[in-house]
Design a protein around this motif. Structure first.
Motif, PDB file in Angstrom:
ATOM      1  N   THR A  31     -54.372  35.461  21.966  1.00  0.00           N
ATOM      2  CA  THR A  31     -55.235  35.025  20.986  1.00  0.00           C
ATOM      3  C   THR A  31     -55.566  33.697  21.195  1.00  0.00           C
ATOM      4  O   THR A  31     -56.543  32.979  20.729  1.00  0.00           O
ATOM      5  N   GLY A  59     -54.736  39.139   6.240  1.00  0.00           N
ATOM      6  CA  GLY A  59     -55.865  39.376   6.640  1.00  0.00           C
ATOM      7  C   GLY A  59     -56.535  40.388   5.466  1.00  0.00           C
ATOM      8  O   GLY A  59     -57.600  40.595   5.012  1.00  0.00           O
ATOM      9  N   LEU A  71     -55.415  35.424  12.840  1.00  0.00           N
ATOM     10  CA  LEU A  71     -54.617  36.269  13.897  1.00  0.00           C
ATOM     11  C   LEU A  71     -53.229  35.323  14.050  1.00  0.00           C
ATOM     12  O   LEU A  71     -53.249  34.092  13.731  1.00  0.00           O
ATOM     13  N   ASP A 107     -58.099  24.433   8.499  1.00  0.00           N
ATOM     14  CA  ASP A 107     -56.810  24.107   7.795  1.00  0.00           C
ATOM     15  C   ASP A 107     -55.804  23.793   8.772  1.00  0.00           C
ATOM     16  O   ASP A 107     -54.573  23.027   8.704  1.00  0.00           O
TER      17      ASP A 107
HETATM   18  P1  NAP Z   1     -49.501  39.823  10.644  1.00  0.00           P
HETATM   19  O1  NAP Z   1     -49.364  40.758   9.377  1.00  0.00           O
HETATM   20  O2  NAP Z   1     -48.511  39.938  11.735  1.00  0.00           O
HETATM   21  O3  NAP Z   1     -51.081  40.180  11.224  1.00  0.00           O
HETATM   22  C1  NAP Z   1     -51.544  40.029  12.264  1.00  0.00           C
HETATM   23  C2  NAP Z   1     -52.927  40.661  12.502  1.00  0.00           C
HETATM   24  O4  NAP Z   1     -53.447  40.160  13.780  1.00  0.00           O
HETATM   25  C3  NAP Z   1     -52.759  42.040  12.735  1.00  0.00           C
HETATM   26  O5  NAP Z   1     -53.654  42.745  12.023  1.00  0.00           O
HETATM   27  C4  NAP Z   1     -52.712  42.309  14.250  1.00  0.00           C
HETATM   28  O6  NAP Z   1     -53.289  43.592  14.616  1.00  0.00           O
HETATM   29  C5  NAP Z   1     -53.863  41.176  14.436  1.00  0.00           C
HETATM   30  N1  NAP Z   1     -53.620  40.809  15.950  1.00  0.00           N
HETATM   31  C6  NAP Z   1     -52.712  40.316  16.722  1.00  0.00           C
HETATM   32  N2  NAP Z   1     -52.904  40.356  17.659  1.00  0.00           N
HETATM   33  C7  NAP Z   1     -54.059  40.708  18.164  1.00  0.00           C
HETATM   34  C8  NAP Z   1     -54.869  40.846  19.176  1.00  0.00           C
HETATM   35  N3  NAP Z   1     -54.554  40.205  20.363  1.00  0.00           N
HETATM   36  N4  NAP Z   1     -56.130  41.221  19.035  1.00  0.00           N
HETATM   37  C9  NAP Z   1     -56.585  41.560  17.893  1.00  0.00           C
HETATM   38  N5  NAP Z   1     -55.712  41.597  16.478  1.00  0.00           N
HETATM   39  C10 NAP Z   1     -54.703  41.057  16.943  1.00  0.00           C
HETATM   40  O7  NAP Z   1     -49.540  38.253  10.293  1.00  0.00           O
HETATM   41  P2  NAP Z   1     -50.061  37.615   8.973  1.00  0.00           P
HETATM   42  O8  NAP Z   1     -48.818  37.540   7.880  1.00  0.00           O
HETATM   43  O9  NAP Z   1     -51.125  38.230   8.190  1.00  0.00           O
HETATM   44  O10 NAP Z   1     -50.357  36.073   9.211  1.00  0.00           O
HETATM   45  C11 NAP Z   1     -51.464  35.842  10.113  1.00  0.00           C
HETATM   46  C12 NAP Z   1     -51.272  34.432  10.568  1.00  0.00           C
HETATM   47  O11 NAP Z   1     -51.570  33.662   9.618  1.00  0.00           O
HETATM   48  C13 NAP Z   1     -49.851  33.860  11.032  1.00  0.00           C
HETATM   49  O12 NAP Z   1     -49.265  34.366  12.360  1.00  0.00           O
HETATM   50  C14 NAP Z   1     -49.906  32.353  11.002  1.00  0.00           C
HETATM   51  O13 NAP Z   1     -50.201  31.875  12.143  1.00  0.00           O
HETATM   52  C15 NAP Z   1     -51.294  32.229   9.792  1.00  0.00           C
HETATM   53  N6  NAP Z   1     -50.611  31.422   8.671  1.00  0.00           N
HETATM   54  C16 NAP Z   1     -51.146  30.296   8.362  1.00  0.00           C
HETATM   55  C17 NAP Z   1     -50.882  29.797   7.209  1.00  0.00           C
HETATM   56  C18 NAP Z   1     -51.418  28.397   6.890  1.00  0.00           C
HETATM   57  O14 NAP Z   1     -51.269  27.652   5.756  1.00  0.00           O
HETATM   58  N7  NAP Z   1     -52.664  27.875   7.289  1.00  0.00           N
HETATM   59  C19 NAP Z   1     -49.884  30.229   6.218  1.00  0.00           C
HETATM   60  C20 NAP Z   1     -49.473  31.350   6.687  1.00  0.00           C
HETATM   61  C21 NAP Z   1     -49.729  31.972   7.883  1.00  0.00           C
HETATM   62  P3  NAP Z   1     -52.330  44.915  14.233  1.00  0.00           P
HETATM   63  O15 NAP Z   1     -52.624  45.288  12.611  1.00  0.00           O
HETATM   64  O16 NAP Z   1     -52.843  45.980  15.159  1.00  0.00           O
HETATM   65  O17 NAP Z   1     -51.031  44.596  14.505  1.00  0.00           O
END
Ligand code: NAP
Ligand code: GLV
Length: 306
Positions: free
Chosen positions: A198, A142, A192, A245
């Motif tokens: 979520t 993000g 997320l 996606d």
């Molecule tokens: P990350 O670094 O763990 O970041 C997650 C973010 O979401 C953090 O800012 C976290 O808050 C926030 N969050 C989690 N639970 C929350 C809640 N209940 N309320 C508000 N905010 C919340 O994860 P990432 O590496 O960025 O990856 C994110 C997601 O992308 C993965 O989990 C996966 O599902 C998805 N993804 C998709 C693909 C695709 O090809 N489509 C590829 C890769 C990943 P905090 O900052 O406070 O911890």
């Protein structure tokens, strides 16, 4: 040291070769039922059987950023689950979101349609200030997306669980600030993790709070979105479109109404691919650190689920 690898729907041979090259003294094998006990498992969407048959694991490495396929299993208490952090995915997410955003904002689909019909005519320019982009999830991916979107001078806001401070991004945190975040967002990007908190977060109520003519980009997990609520809001005209996606069932069932809906752009869960070379380097670095008794980043907190 013995390492098992399992990847649902993946060809594991190239991973085996790269891991063996990087860890020449380790015994690296593909997991099959009944495999001999191992110290580590490297997995994507493993079956419960793998966990149950391997009580001696010292850690599990997840071949992706999202750990929901592992965290839904029954895991032994205290078993560390280590997720992928960036490993080349963040820049792919930035490309994907900027493409979807600019394609919609600049009405490029409309132009393509016009030019195919040999119709010449420019559209009224839109003002970026009217197109605030809100990013749900200000984590590794993000934040990279927020920086990329901000570089195109869109107003950017972000929502996370704990308060964050980011230059050029208006930050909101926690359930109490969700509505305020949504109320000032026209293009909503979901990055997320999928957790109990979520699931279904993109629904009639939350999407209904976005600015009129809103656009959704969901690149996190299909279970974040209530599909019928999106369709109802598109039909009502509150939402203008979506780029998706990820889906509740993948591959997307052939009779799903998203197929063929001109308001929705679909891609097959490829917004950010797991890149083998960068991933093997990251996993091997963390595995060696764990063996030395050093702390590693990206260990999932089971109470948060991500
Ligand atoms: P990350 O670094 O763990 O970041 C997650 C973010 O979401 C953090 O800012 C976290 O808050 C926030 N969050 C989690 N639970 C929350 C809640 N209940 N309320 C508000 N905010 C919340 O994860 P990432 O590496 O960025 O990856 C994110 C997601 O992308 C993965 O989990 C996966 O599902 C998805 N993804 C998709 C693909 C695709 O090809 N489509 C590829 C890769 C990943 P905090 O900052 O406070 O911890
Ligand atoms: C892919 O969806 C990932 O979580 O890395």
């Amino acid at each position: 040291m013995r390492i098992l690898i399992y990847g649902a729907g993946m060809r594991v041979e190239p991973w085996l070769a790269d891991l063996r090259a990087a860890l020449p003294t380790a015994d690296v094998a593909e997991w099959t039922p009944g495999a001999a006990p191992a110290d580590y498992a490297i997995v994507w969407a493993p079956p419960q059987q793998l966990i149950d048959e391997q009580p001696g694991l010292r850690a599990i490495f997840n071949l992706g950023a999202g750990v929901d396929p592992v965290m839904k299993l029954r895991l032994p208490a205290g078993l560390p689950v280590v997720r992928m952090e960036d490993a080349g995915m963040a820049v792919q997410m930035a490309e994907y979101v900027c493409h979807a955003l600019i394609r919609h904002f600049r009405e490029l689909d409309g132009y393509e349609h016009d030019m195919r019909a040999r119709r010449w005519g420019v559209r009224k320019p839109r003002e970026r200030k009217d197109w605030p982009v809100g990013i749900l999830g200000l984590g590794v991916l993000g934040q990279r997306v927020a920086r990329a979107v901000a570089s195109f001078e869109f107003p950017v806001r972000g929502w996370s669980r704990t308060p964050r401070v980011m230059d050029g991004v208006e930050c909101f945190a926690g359930p109490d600030q969700l509505d305020a975040f949504l109320a000032g967002t026209r293009v909503l990007v979901c990055l997320l993790p999928l957790t109990a908190d979520t699931a279904d977060i993109l629904n009639r109520r939350t999407l209904g709070r976005l600015l009129p003519g809103a656009y959704l980009i969901n690149i996190a997990r299909g279970a974040h979105l209530v599909d019928d609520d999106l369709l109802a809001l598109l039909d009502s005209g509150h939402m203008a479109g979506a780029t998706l996606d990820v889906f509740r069932t993948e591959p997307l069932p052939l009779d799903h109404p998203f197929w063929g809906d001109a308001r929705i752009t679909l891609t097959p869960h490829g917004a950010a691919r797991t890149l083998r070379e960068a991933s093997v380097t990251q996993i091997v670095g963390k595995l060696v650190a764990l063996e030395r008794g050093e702390p590693v980043a990206g260990v999932v907190d089971p109470t948060r689920g991500y």
